[in-house]
Design a protein around this motif. Structure first.
Motif, mmCIF file in Angstrom:
data_model
loop_
_atom_site.group_PDB
_atom_site.id
_atom_site.type_symbol
_atom_site.label_atom_id
_atom_site.label_comp_id
_atom_site.label_asym_id
_atom_site.label_seq_id
_atom_site.Cartn_x
_atom_site.Cartn_y
_atom_site.Cartn_z
ATOM 1 N N TRP A 58 0.815 -1.204 0.000
ATOM 2 C CA TRP A 58 0.000 0.000 0.000
ATOM 3 C C TRP A 58 0.854 1.261 0.000
ATOM 4 O O TRP A 58 2.001 1.266 0.430
ATOM 5 N N ASP A 59 0.250 2.333 -0.468
ATOM 6 C CA ASP A 59 0.669 3.687 -0.151
ATOM 7 C C ASP A 59 -0.396 4.241 0.790
ATOM 8 O O ASP A 59 -1.596 4.132 0.504
ATOM 9 N N ILE A 60 0.019 4.807 1.920
ATOM 10 C CA ILE A 60 -0.946 5.307 2.890
ATOM 11 C C ILE A 60 -0.746 6.807 3.111
ATOM 12 O O ILE A 60 0.373 7.298 3.159
ATOM 13 N N ALA A 61 -1.866 7.527 3.208
ATOM 14 C CA ALA A 61 -1.855 8.944 3.582
ATOM 15 C C ALA A 61 -2.399 9.036 5.001
ATOM 16 O O ALA A 61 -3.407 8.403 5.329
ATOM 17 N N PHE A 62 -1.738 9.845 5.863
ATOM 18 C CA PHE A 62 -2.098 9.809 7.272
ATOM 19 C C PHE A 62 -1.711 11.095 7.979
ATOM 20 O O PHE A 62 -0.881 11.886 7.502
ATOM 21 N N THR A 63 -2.319 11.297 9.142
ATOM 22 C CA THR A 63 -1.912 12.352 10.060
ATOM 23 C C THR A 63 -1.330 11.687 11.304
ATOM 24 O O THR A 63 -1.538 10.487 11.545
ATOM 25 N N ILE A 64 -0.594 12.471 12.081
ATOM 26 C CA ILE A 64 0.000 11.940 13.307
ATOM 27 C C ILE A 64 -0.449 12.772 14.504
ATOM 28 O O ILE A 64 -0.766 13.955 14.383
ATOM 29 N N ASP A 65 -0.476 12.141 15.649
ATOM 30 C CA ASP A 65 -0.846 12.801 16.906
ATOM 31 C C ASP A 65 -0.074 12.156 18.042
ATOM 32 O O ASP A 65 0.527 11.084 17.890
ATOM 33 N N ARG A 66 -0.117 12.818 19.199
ATOM 34 C CA ARG A 66 0.510 12.278 20.398
ATOM 35 C C ARG A 66 -0.527 11.489 21.195
ATOM 36 O O ARG A 66 -1.628 11.977 21.461
ATOM 37 N N ASN A 67 -0.163 10.292 21.572
ATOM 38 C CA ASN A 67 -1.013 9.473 22.426
ATOM 39 C C ASN A 67 -0.290 9.249 23.754
ATOM 40 O O ASN A 67 0.884 8.872 23.770
ATOM 41 N N VAL A 68 -0.992 9.515 24.856
ATOM 42 C CA VAL A 68 -0.410 9.318 26.184
ATOM 43 C C VAL A 68 -1.241 8.283 26.921
ATOM 44 O O VAL A 68 -2.452 8.460 27.104
ATOM 45 N N TYR A 69 -0.617 7.190 27.324
ATOM 46 C CA TYR A 69 -1.305 6.114 28.049
ATOM 47 C C TYR A 69 -0.459 5.715 29.245
ATOM 48 O O TYR A 69 0.713 5.357 29.093
ATOM 49 N N ARG A 70 -1.052 5.861 30.435
ATOM 50 C CA ARG A 70 -0.352 5.545 31.681
ATOM 51 C C ARG A 70 0.976 6.288 31.789
ATOM 52 O O ARG A 70 1.995 5.726 32.222
ATOM 53 N N GLY A 71 0.936 7.529 31.364
ATOM 54 C CA GLY A 71 2.106 8.380 31.495
ATOM 55 C C GLY A 71 3.153 8.221 30.423
ATOM 56 O O GLY A 71 4.161 8.949 30.423
ATOM 57 N N ARG A 72 2.944 7.302 29.494
ATOM 58 C CA ARG A 72 3.927 7.080 28.431
ATOM 59 C C ARG A 72 3.400 7.650 27.119
ATOM 60 O O ARG A 72 2.271 7.369 26.713
ATOM 61 N N ALA A 73 4.213 8.435 26.457
ATOM 62 C CA ALA A 73 3.824 9.077 25.199
ATOM 63 C C ALA A 73 4.251 8.212 24.014
ATOM 64 O O ALA A 73 5.308 7.582 24.022
ATOM 65 N N SER A 74 3.408 8.195 22.987
ATOM 66 C CA SER A 74 3.742 7.499 21.748
ATOM 67 C C SER A 74 3.127 8.267 20.586
ATOM 68 O O SER A 74 2.257 9.123 20.768
ATOM 69 N N LEU A 75 3.611 7.971 19.396
ATOM 70 C CA LEU A 75 3.110 8.616 18.189
ATOM 71 C C LEU A 75 2.019 7.742 17.588
ATOM 72 O O LEU A 75 2.244 6.554 17.330
ATOM 73 N N SER A 76 0.846 8.305 17.386
ATOM 74 C CA SER A 76 -0.255 7.557 16.796
ATOM 75 C C SER A 76 -0.470 7.991 15.352
ATOM 76 O O SER A 76 -0.258 9.150 14.991
ATOM 77 N N ILE A 77 -0.900 7.058 14.533
ATOM 78 C CA ILE A 77 -1.112 7.279 13.102
ATOM 79 C C ILE A 77 -2.598 7.127 12.802
ATOM 80 O O ILE A 77 -3.198 6.106 13.156
ATOM 81 N N SER A 78 -3.165 8.138 12.152
ATOM 82 C CA SER A 78 -4.568 8.084 11.723
ATOM 83 C C SER A 78 -4.594 8.099 10.194
ATOM 84 O O SER A 78 -4.251 9.109 9.571
ATOM 85 N N ILE A 79 -4.989 6.980 9.609
ATOM 86 C CA ILE A 79 -4.976 6.861 8.150
ATOM 87 C C ILE A 79 -6.150 7.622 7.545
ATOM 88 O O ILE A 79 -7.288 7.510 8.003
#
Length: 273
Positions: free
Chosen positions: A243-264
């Motif tokens: 695939w080729d995917i187009a997406f936006t990114i956001d910050r996700n924080v769960y139990r104090g830990r931050a991660s990068l989330s991808i929304s296609i």
């Protein structure tokens, strides 16, 4: 009532807060059920009569639909079919309140003005508007609206276009990138959220359905694996990988830990650039 949500935010009584949260959650679930029923009904109507090659607009209505939800459904149909859309809820007397959502280049305000003789009233903005119409005039309005769009836009203008800001690799999707990215906030109409693209991506396991219509996807590019959420993706037939995917990114924080989330936002079969 919005006062219930306000009270939830202001109350210092934990027991009352739980009661209000449960009540609001119940209201939201009922709204989602109503929304899903209307969307399913609307899509079935389109399957019976809609020709995307012939019809440049979508205008649907029913006495069974709730006026408080038609705007959400209009937005979903507009995004799915890339057509200016009005969804109308008629009451028992045959008077309908409709909500519209548009595509770039088609002004709903101008459309309402041009089609005024088929309506009781209407107004709003270029991209979102509302109207009041008699049930007997819905077909007349659909024809007039379709004629307006056909005469004021070209076929090229009516084709969906995704404006990709940058192609990035999975390896580059880090918290450091997110830190820099968040300096561009806040995002809105005059400052749209950047849209990224990653190419030649393979699924690593079958999609997982989450919520009502969403998909969680598990993907790999090279040696790097990522997961992503594809909102309303369960309504779509995924193309053949890679695939080729187009997406936006956001910050996700769960139990104090931050991660990068991808929304296609969109997926296509991989194309060599």
């Amino acid at each position: 009532s919005p006062m219930d949500a306000l009270e939830l935010l202001l109350t210092m009584d934990n027991r009352r807060a739980v009661q209000l949260a449960q009540m609001l959650d119940s209201h939201n679930r009922k709204r989602q059920e109503e929304e899903e029923a209307i969307r399913t009904d609307a899509v079935q109507m389109l399957h019976n009569s809609f020709d995307p090659e012939r019809d440049n607009v979508i205008v649907l209505g029913s006495r069974a639909w709730h006026p408080g939800v038609v705007g959400i459904v209009a937005s979903q149909l507009m995004r799915r079919y890339h057509k200016p859309t009005f969804v109308i809820a008629f009451d028992e007397s045959g008077v309908g309140k409709g909500s519209g959502r548009s595509i770039p280049g088609v002004s709903l305000v101008q459309a309402i003005h041009q089609c005024a003789d088929t309506l009781v009233s209407g107004g709003g903005h270029d991209m979102a508007a509302g109207l009041v119409i008699e049930e007997s005039r819905m077909d007349d309005f659909r024809r007039a609206f379709n004629r307006y769009v056909s005469e004021t836009t070209t076929e090229e203008q009516r084709c969906p276009v995704l404006n990709i800001d940058m192609e990035v690799s999975f390896q580059a999707l880090t918290l450091d990138l997110l830190d820099s990215y968040e300096k561009l906030e806040p995002f809105g109409n005059s400052n749209p959220q950047p849209l990224f693209m990653s190419s030649d991506v393979f699924p690593t396991e079958p999609p997982k359905r989450v919520g009502t219509n969403h998909l969680k996807l598990f993907m790999r590019q090279g040696m790097v694996e990522r997961d992503a959420i594809f909102f309303n993706g369960a309504e779509r037939e995924l193309p053949e990988p890679p695939w080729d995917i187009a997406f936006t990114i956001d910050r996700n924080v769960y139990r104090g830990r931050a991660s990068l989330s991808i929304s296609i936002q969109e997926i296509r079969s991989h194309q060599e650039m």
